[in-house]
Write a protein that holds these residues in place. Structure first.
Motif, PDB file in Angstrom:
ATOM      1  N   GLN A  72       0.850  -1.186   0.000  1.00  0.00           N
ATOM      2  CA  GLN A  72       0.000   0.000   0.000  1.00  0.00           C
ATOM      3  C   GLN A  72       0.887   1.237   0.000  1.00  0.00           C
ATOM      4  O   GLN A  72       1.621   1.478   0.951  1.00  0.00           O
ATOM      5  N   ALA A  73       0.828   1.973  -1.071  1.00  0.00           N
ATOM      6  CA  ALA A  73       1.646   3.181  -1.168  1.00  0.00           C
ATOM      7  C   ALA A  73       0.929   4.338  -0.500  1.00  0.00           C
ATOM      8  O   ALA A  73      -0.275   4.512  -0.664  1.00  0.00           O
ATOM      9  N   GLY A  74       1.679   5.106   0.229  1.00  0.00           N
ATOM     10  CA  GLY A  74       1.118   6.285   0.863  1.00  0.00           C
ATOM     11  C   GLY A  74       1.166   7.456  -0.100  1.00  0.00           C
ATOM     12  O   GLY A  74       1.604   7.340  -1.244  1.00  0.00           O
ATOM     13  N   SER A  75       0.701   8.589   0.350  1.00  0.00           N
ATOM     14  CA  SER A  75       0.731   9.774  -0.515  1.00  0.00           C
ATOM     15  C   SER A  75       2.171  10.229  -0.692  1.00  0.00           C
ATOM     16  O   SER A  75       2.970  10.177   0.236  1.00  0.00           O
ATOM     17  N   ARG A  76       2.491  10.667  -1.903  1.00  0.00           N
ATOM     18  CA  ARG A  76       3.852  11.100  -2.206  1.00  0.00           C
ATOM     19  C   ARG A  76       4.069  12.553  -1.799  1.00  0.00           C
ATOM     20  O   ARG A  76       3.145  13.349  -1.778  1.00  0.00           O
ATOM     21  N   THR A  77       5.310  12.864  -1.569  1.00  0.00           N
ATOM     22  CA  THR A  77       5.662  14.256  -1.313  1.00  0.00           C
ATOM     23  C   THR A  77       5.774  14.975  -2.641  1.00  0.00           C
ATOM     24  O   THR A  77       5.813  14.353  -3.712  1.00  0.00           O
ATOM     25  N   ILE A  78       5.848  16.261  -2.622  1.00  0.00           N
ATOM     26  CA  ILE A  78       5.938  17.060  -3.845  1.00  0.00           C
ATOM     27  C   ILE A  78       7.200  16.693  -4.618  1.00  0.00           C
ATOM     28  O   ILE A  78       7.169  16.517  -5.847  1.00  0.00           O
ATOM     29  N   GLN A  79       8.333  16.546  -3.912  1.00  0.00           N
ATOM     30  CA  GLN A  79       9.588  16.197  -4.583  1.00  0.00           C
ATOM     31  C   GLN A  79       9.478  14.836  -5.261  1.00  0.00           C
ATOM     32  O   GLN A  79       9.971  14.651  -6.379  1.00  0.00           O
ATOM     33  N   ALA A  80       8.844  13.880  -4.622  1.00  0.00           N
ATOM     34  CA  ALA A  80       8.693  12.561  -5.213  1.00  0.00           C
ATOM     35  C   ALA A  80       7.821  12.618  -6.455  1.00  0.00           C
ATOM     36  O   ALA A  80       8.092  11.941  -7.453  1.00  0.00           O
ATOM     37  N   ARG A  81       6.780  13.427  -6.429  1.00  0.00           N
ATOM     38  CA  ARG A  81       5.914  13.578  -7.607  1.00  0.00           C
ATOM     39  C   ARG A  81       6.671  14.200  -8.779  1.00  0.00           C
ATOM     40  O   ARG A  81       6.567  13.740  -9.912  1.00  0.00           O
ATOM     41  N   VAL A  82       7.450  15.257  -8.500  1.00  0.00           N
ATOM     42  CA  VAL A  82       8.213  15.934  -9.549  1.00  0.00           C
ATOM     43  C   VAL A  82       9.227  14.970 -10.151  1.00  0.00           C
ATOM     44  O   VAL A  82       9.386  14.886 -11.374  1.00  0.00           O
ATOM     45  N   GLN A  83       9.918  14.216  -9.307  1.00  0.00           N
ATOM     46  CA  GLN A  83      10.918  13.279  -9.801  1.00  0.00           C
ATOM     47  C   GLN A  83      10.269  12.184 -10.641  1.00  0.00           C
ATOM     48  O   GLN A  83      10.790  11.810 -11.696  1.00  0.00           O
ATOM     49  N   ALA A  84       9.121  11.661 -10.218  1.00  0.00           N
ATOM     50  CA  ALA A  84       8.417  10.640 -10.986  1.00  0.00           C
ATOM     51  C   ALA A  84       7.978  11.203 -12.336  1.00  0.00           C
ATOM     52  O   ALA A  84       8.080  10.527 -13.369  1.00  0.00           O
ATOM     53  N   GLN A  85       7.514  12.427 -12.348  1.00  0.00           N
ATOM     54  CA  GLN A  85       7.085  13.057 -13.597  1.00  0.00           C
ATOM     55  C   GLN A  85       8.279  13.260 -14.534  1.00  0.00           C
ATOM     56  O   GLN A  85       8.183  13.025 -15.739  1.00  0.00           O
ATOM     57  N   ASN A  86       9.424  13.661 -13.980  1.00  0.00           N
ATOM     58  CA  ASN A  86      10.631  13.826 -14.782  1.00  0.00           C
ATOM     59  C   ASN A  86      11.067  12.492 -15.382  1.00  0.00           C
ATOM     60  O   ASN A  86      11.486  12.434 -16.546  1.00  0.00           O
ATOM     61  N   ASN A  87      10.972  11.418 -14.601  1.00  0.00           N
ATOM     62  CA  ASN A  87      11.346  10.096 -15.100  1.00  0.00           C
ATOM     63  C   ASN A  87      10.425   9.682 -16.247  1.00  0.00           C
ATOM     64  O   ASN A  87      10.888   9.113 -17.245  1.00  0.00           O
ATOM     65  N   GLU A  88       9.140   9.962 -16.126  1.00  0.00           N
ATOM     66  CA  GLU A  88       8.192   9.628 -17.185  1.00  0.00           C
ATOM     67  C   GLU A  88       8.495  10.438 -18.438  1.00  0.00           C
ATOM     68  O   GLU A  88       8.431   9.918 -19.562  1.00  0.00           O
ATOM     69  N   ASN A  89       8.830  11.708 -18.269  1.00  0.00           N
ATOM     70  CA  ASN A  89       9.167  12.570 -19.409  1.00  0.00           C
ATOM     71  C   ASN A  89      10.400  12.059 -20.141  1.00  0.00           C
ATOM     72  O   ASN A  89      10.475  12.088 -21.364  1.00  0.00           O
ATOM     73  N   ARG A  90      11.401  11.602 -19.403  1.00  0.00           N
ATOM     74  CA  ARG A  90      12.632  11.062 -20.009  1.00  0.00           C
ATOM     75  C   ARG A  90      12.318   9.811 -20.832  1.00  0.00           C
ATOM     76  O   ARG A  90      12.869   9.598 -21.898  1.00  0.00           O
ATOM     77  N   LYS A  91      11.427   8.958 -20.271  1.00  0.00           N
ATOM     78  CA  LYS A  91      11.079   7.728 -20.982  1.00  0.00           C
ATOM     79  C   LYS A  91      10.360   8.041 -22.300  1.00  0.00           C
ATOM     80  O   LYS A  91      10.553   7.353 -23.297  1.00  0.00           O
ATOM     81  N   GLN A  92       9.567   9.088 -22.313  1.00  0.00           N
ATOM     82  CA  GLN A  92       8.817   9.450 -23.506  1.00  0.00           C
ATOM     83  C   GLN A  92       9.722  10.013 -24.582  1.00  0.00           C
ATOM     84  O   GLN A  92       9.468   9.843 -25.771  1.00  0.00           O
ATOM     85  N   VAL A  93      10.791  10.668 -24.186  1.00  0.00           N
ATOM     86  CA  VAL A  93      11.696  11.288 -25.168  1.00  0.00           C
ATOM     87  C   VAL A  93      12.578  10.241 -25.721  1.00  0.00           C
ATOM     88  O   VAL A  93      12.592   9.540 -26.542  1.00  0.00           O
TER      89      VAL A  93
END
Length: 93
Positions: A72-93
């Motif tokens: 069960q994952a808890g709510s992410r912090t803002i930094q964790a969300r930004v980093q996850a979004q950056n990782n997704e963006n890198r995968k798309q490029v």
């Protein structure tokens, strides 16, 4: 010498005695009483501590707070969300 300064221990040879100072005997009796009192106080404190600990354990069990709920994952912090979004963006490029 005073006759009260001597004590005959049971089981000793007839007529043999050990000289004890009255003050020492009184000190030993006082120390015995103090130790018995401290022992009772410590036993009471131990019983109270055990009672408190069992009550707290029961409260934690009722709340389910001390079990790890895996998967069960808890709510992410803002930094964790930004980093996850950056990782997704890198995968798309």
């Amino acid at each position: 010498m005073n006759a009260n300064d001597f004590v005959i221990f049971p089981g000793s040879k007839a007529g043999s005695s050990v000289r004890l100072k009255k003050k020492t005997v009184k000190e030993l009796q006082l120390e015995k009483v103090q130790l018995e009192t401290e022992n009772r106080e410590m036993e009471n404190r131990l019983r109270q501590l055990q009672s408190n600990m069992s009550r707290e354990k029961e409260e934690r069990r009722k709340l389910g707070a001390y079990h790890w709920k895996s998967g069960q994952a808890g709510s992410r912090t803002i930094q964790a969300r930004v980093q996850a979004q950056n990782n997704e963006n890198r995968k798309q490029v």
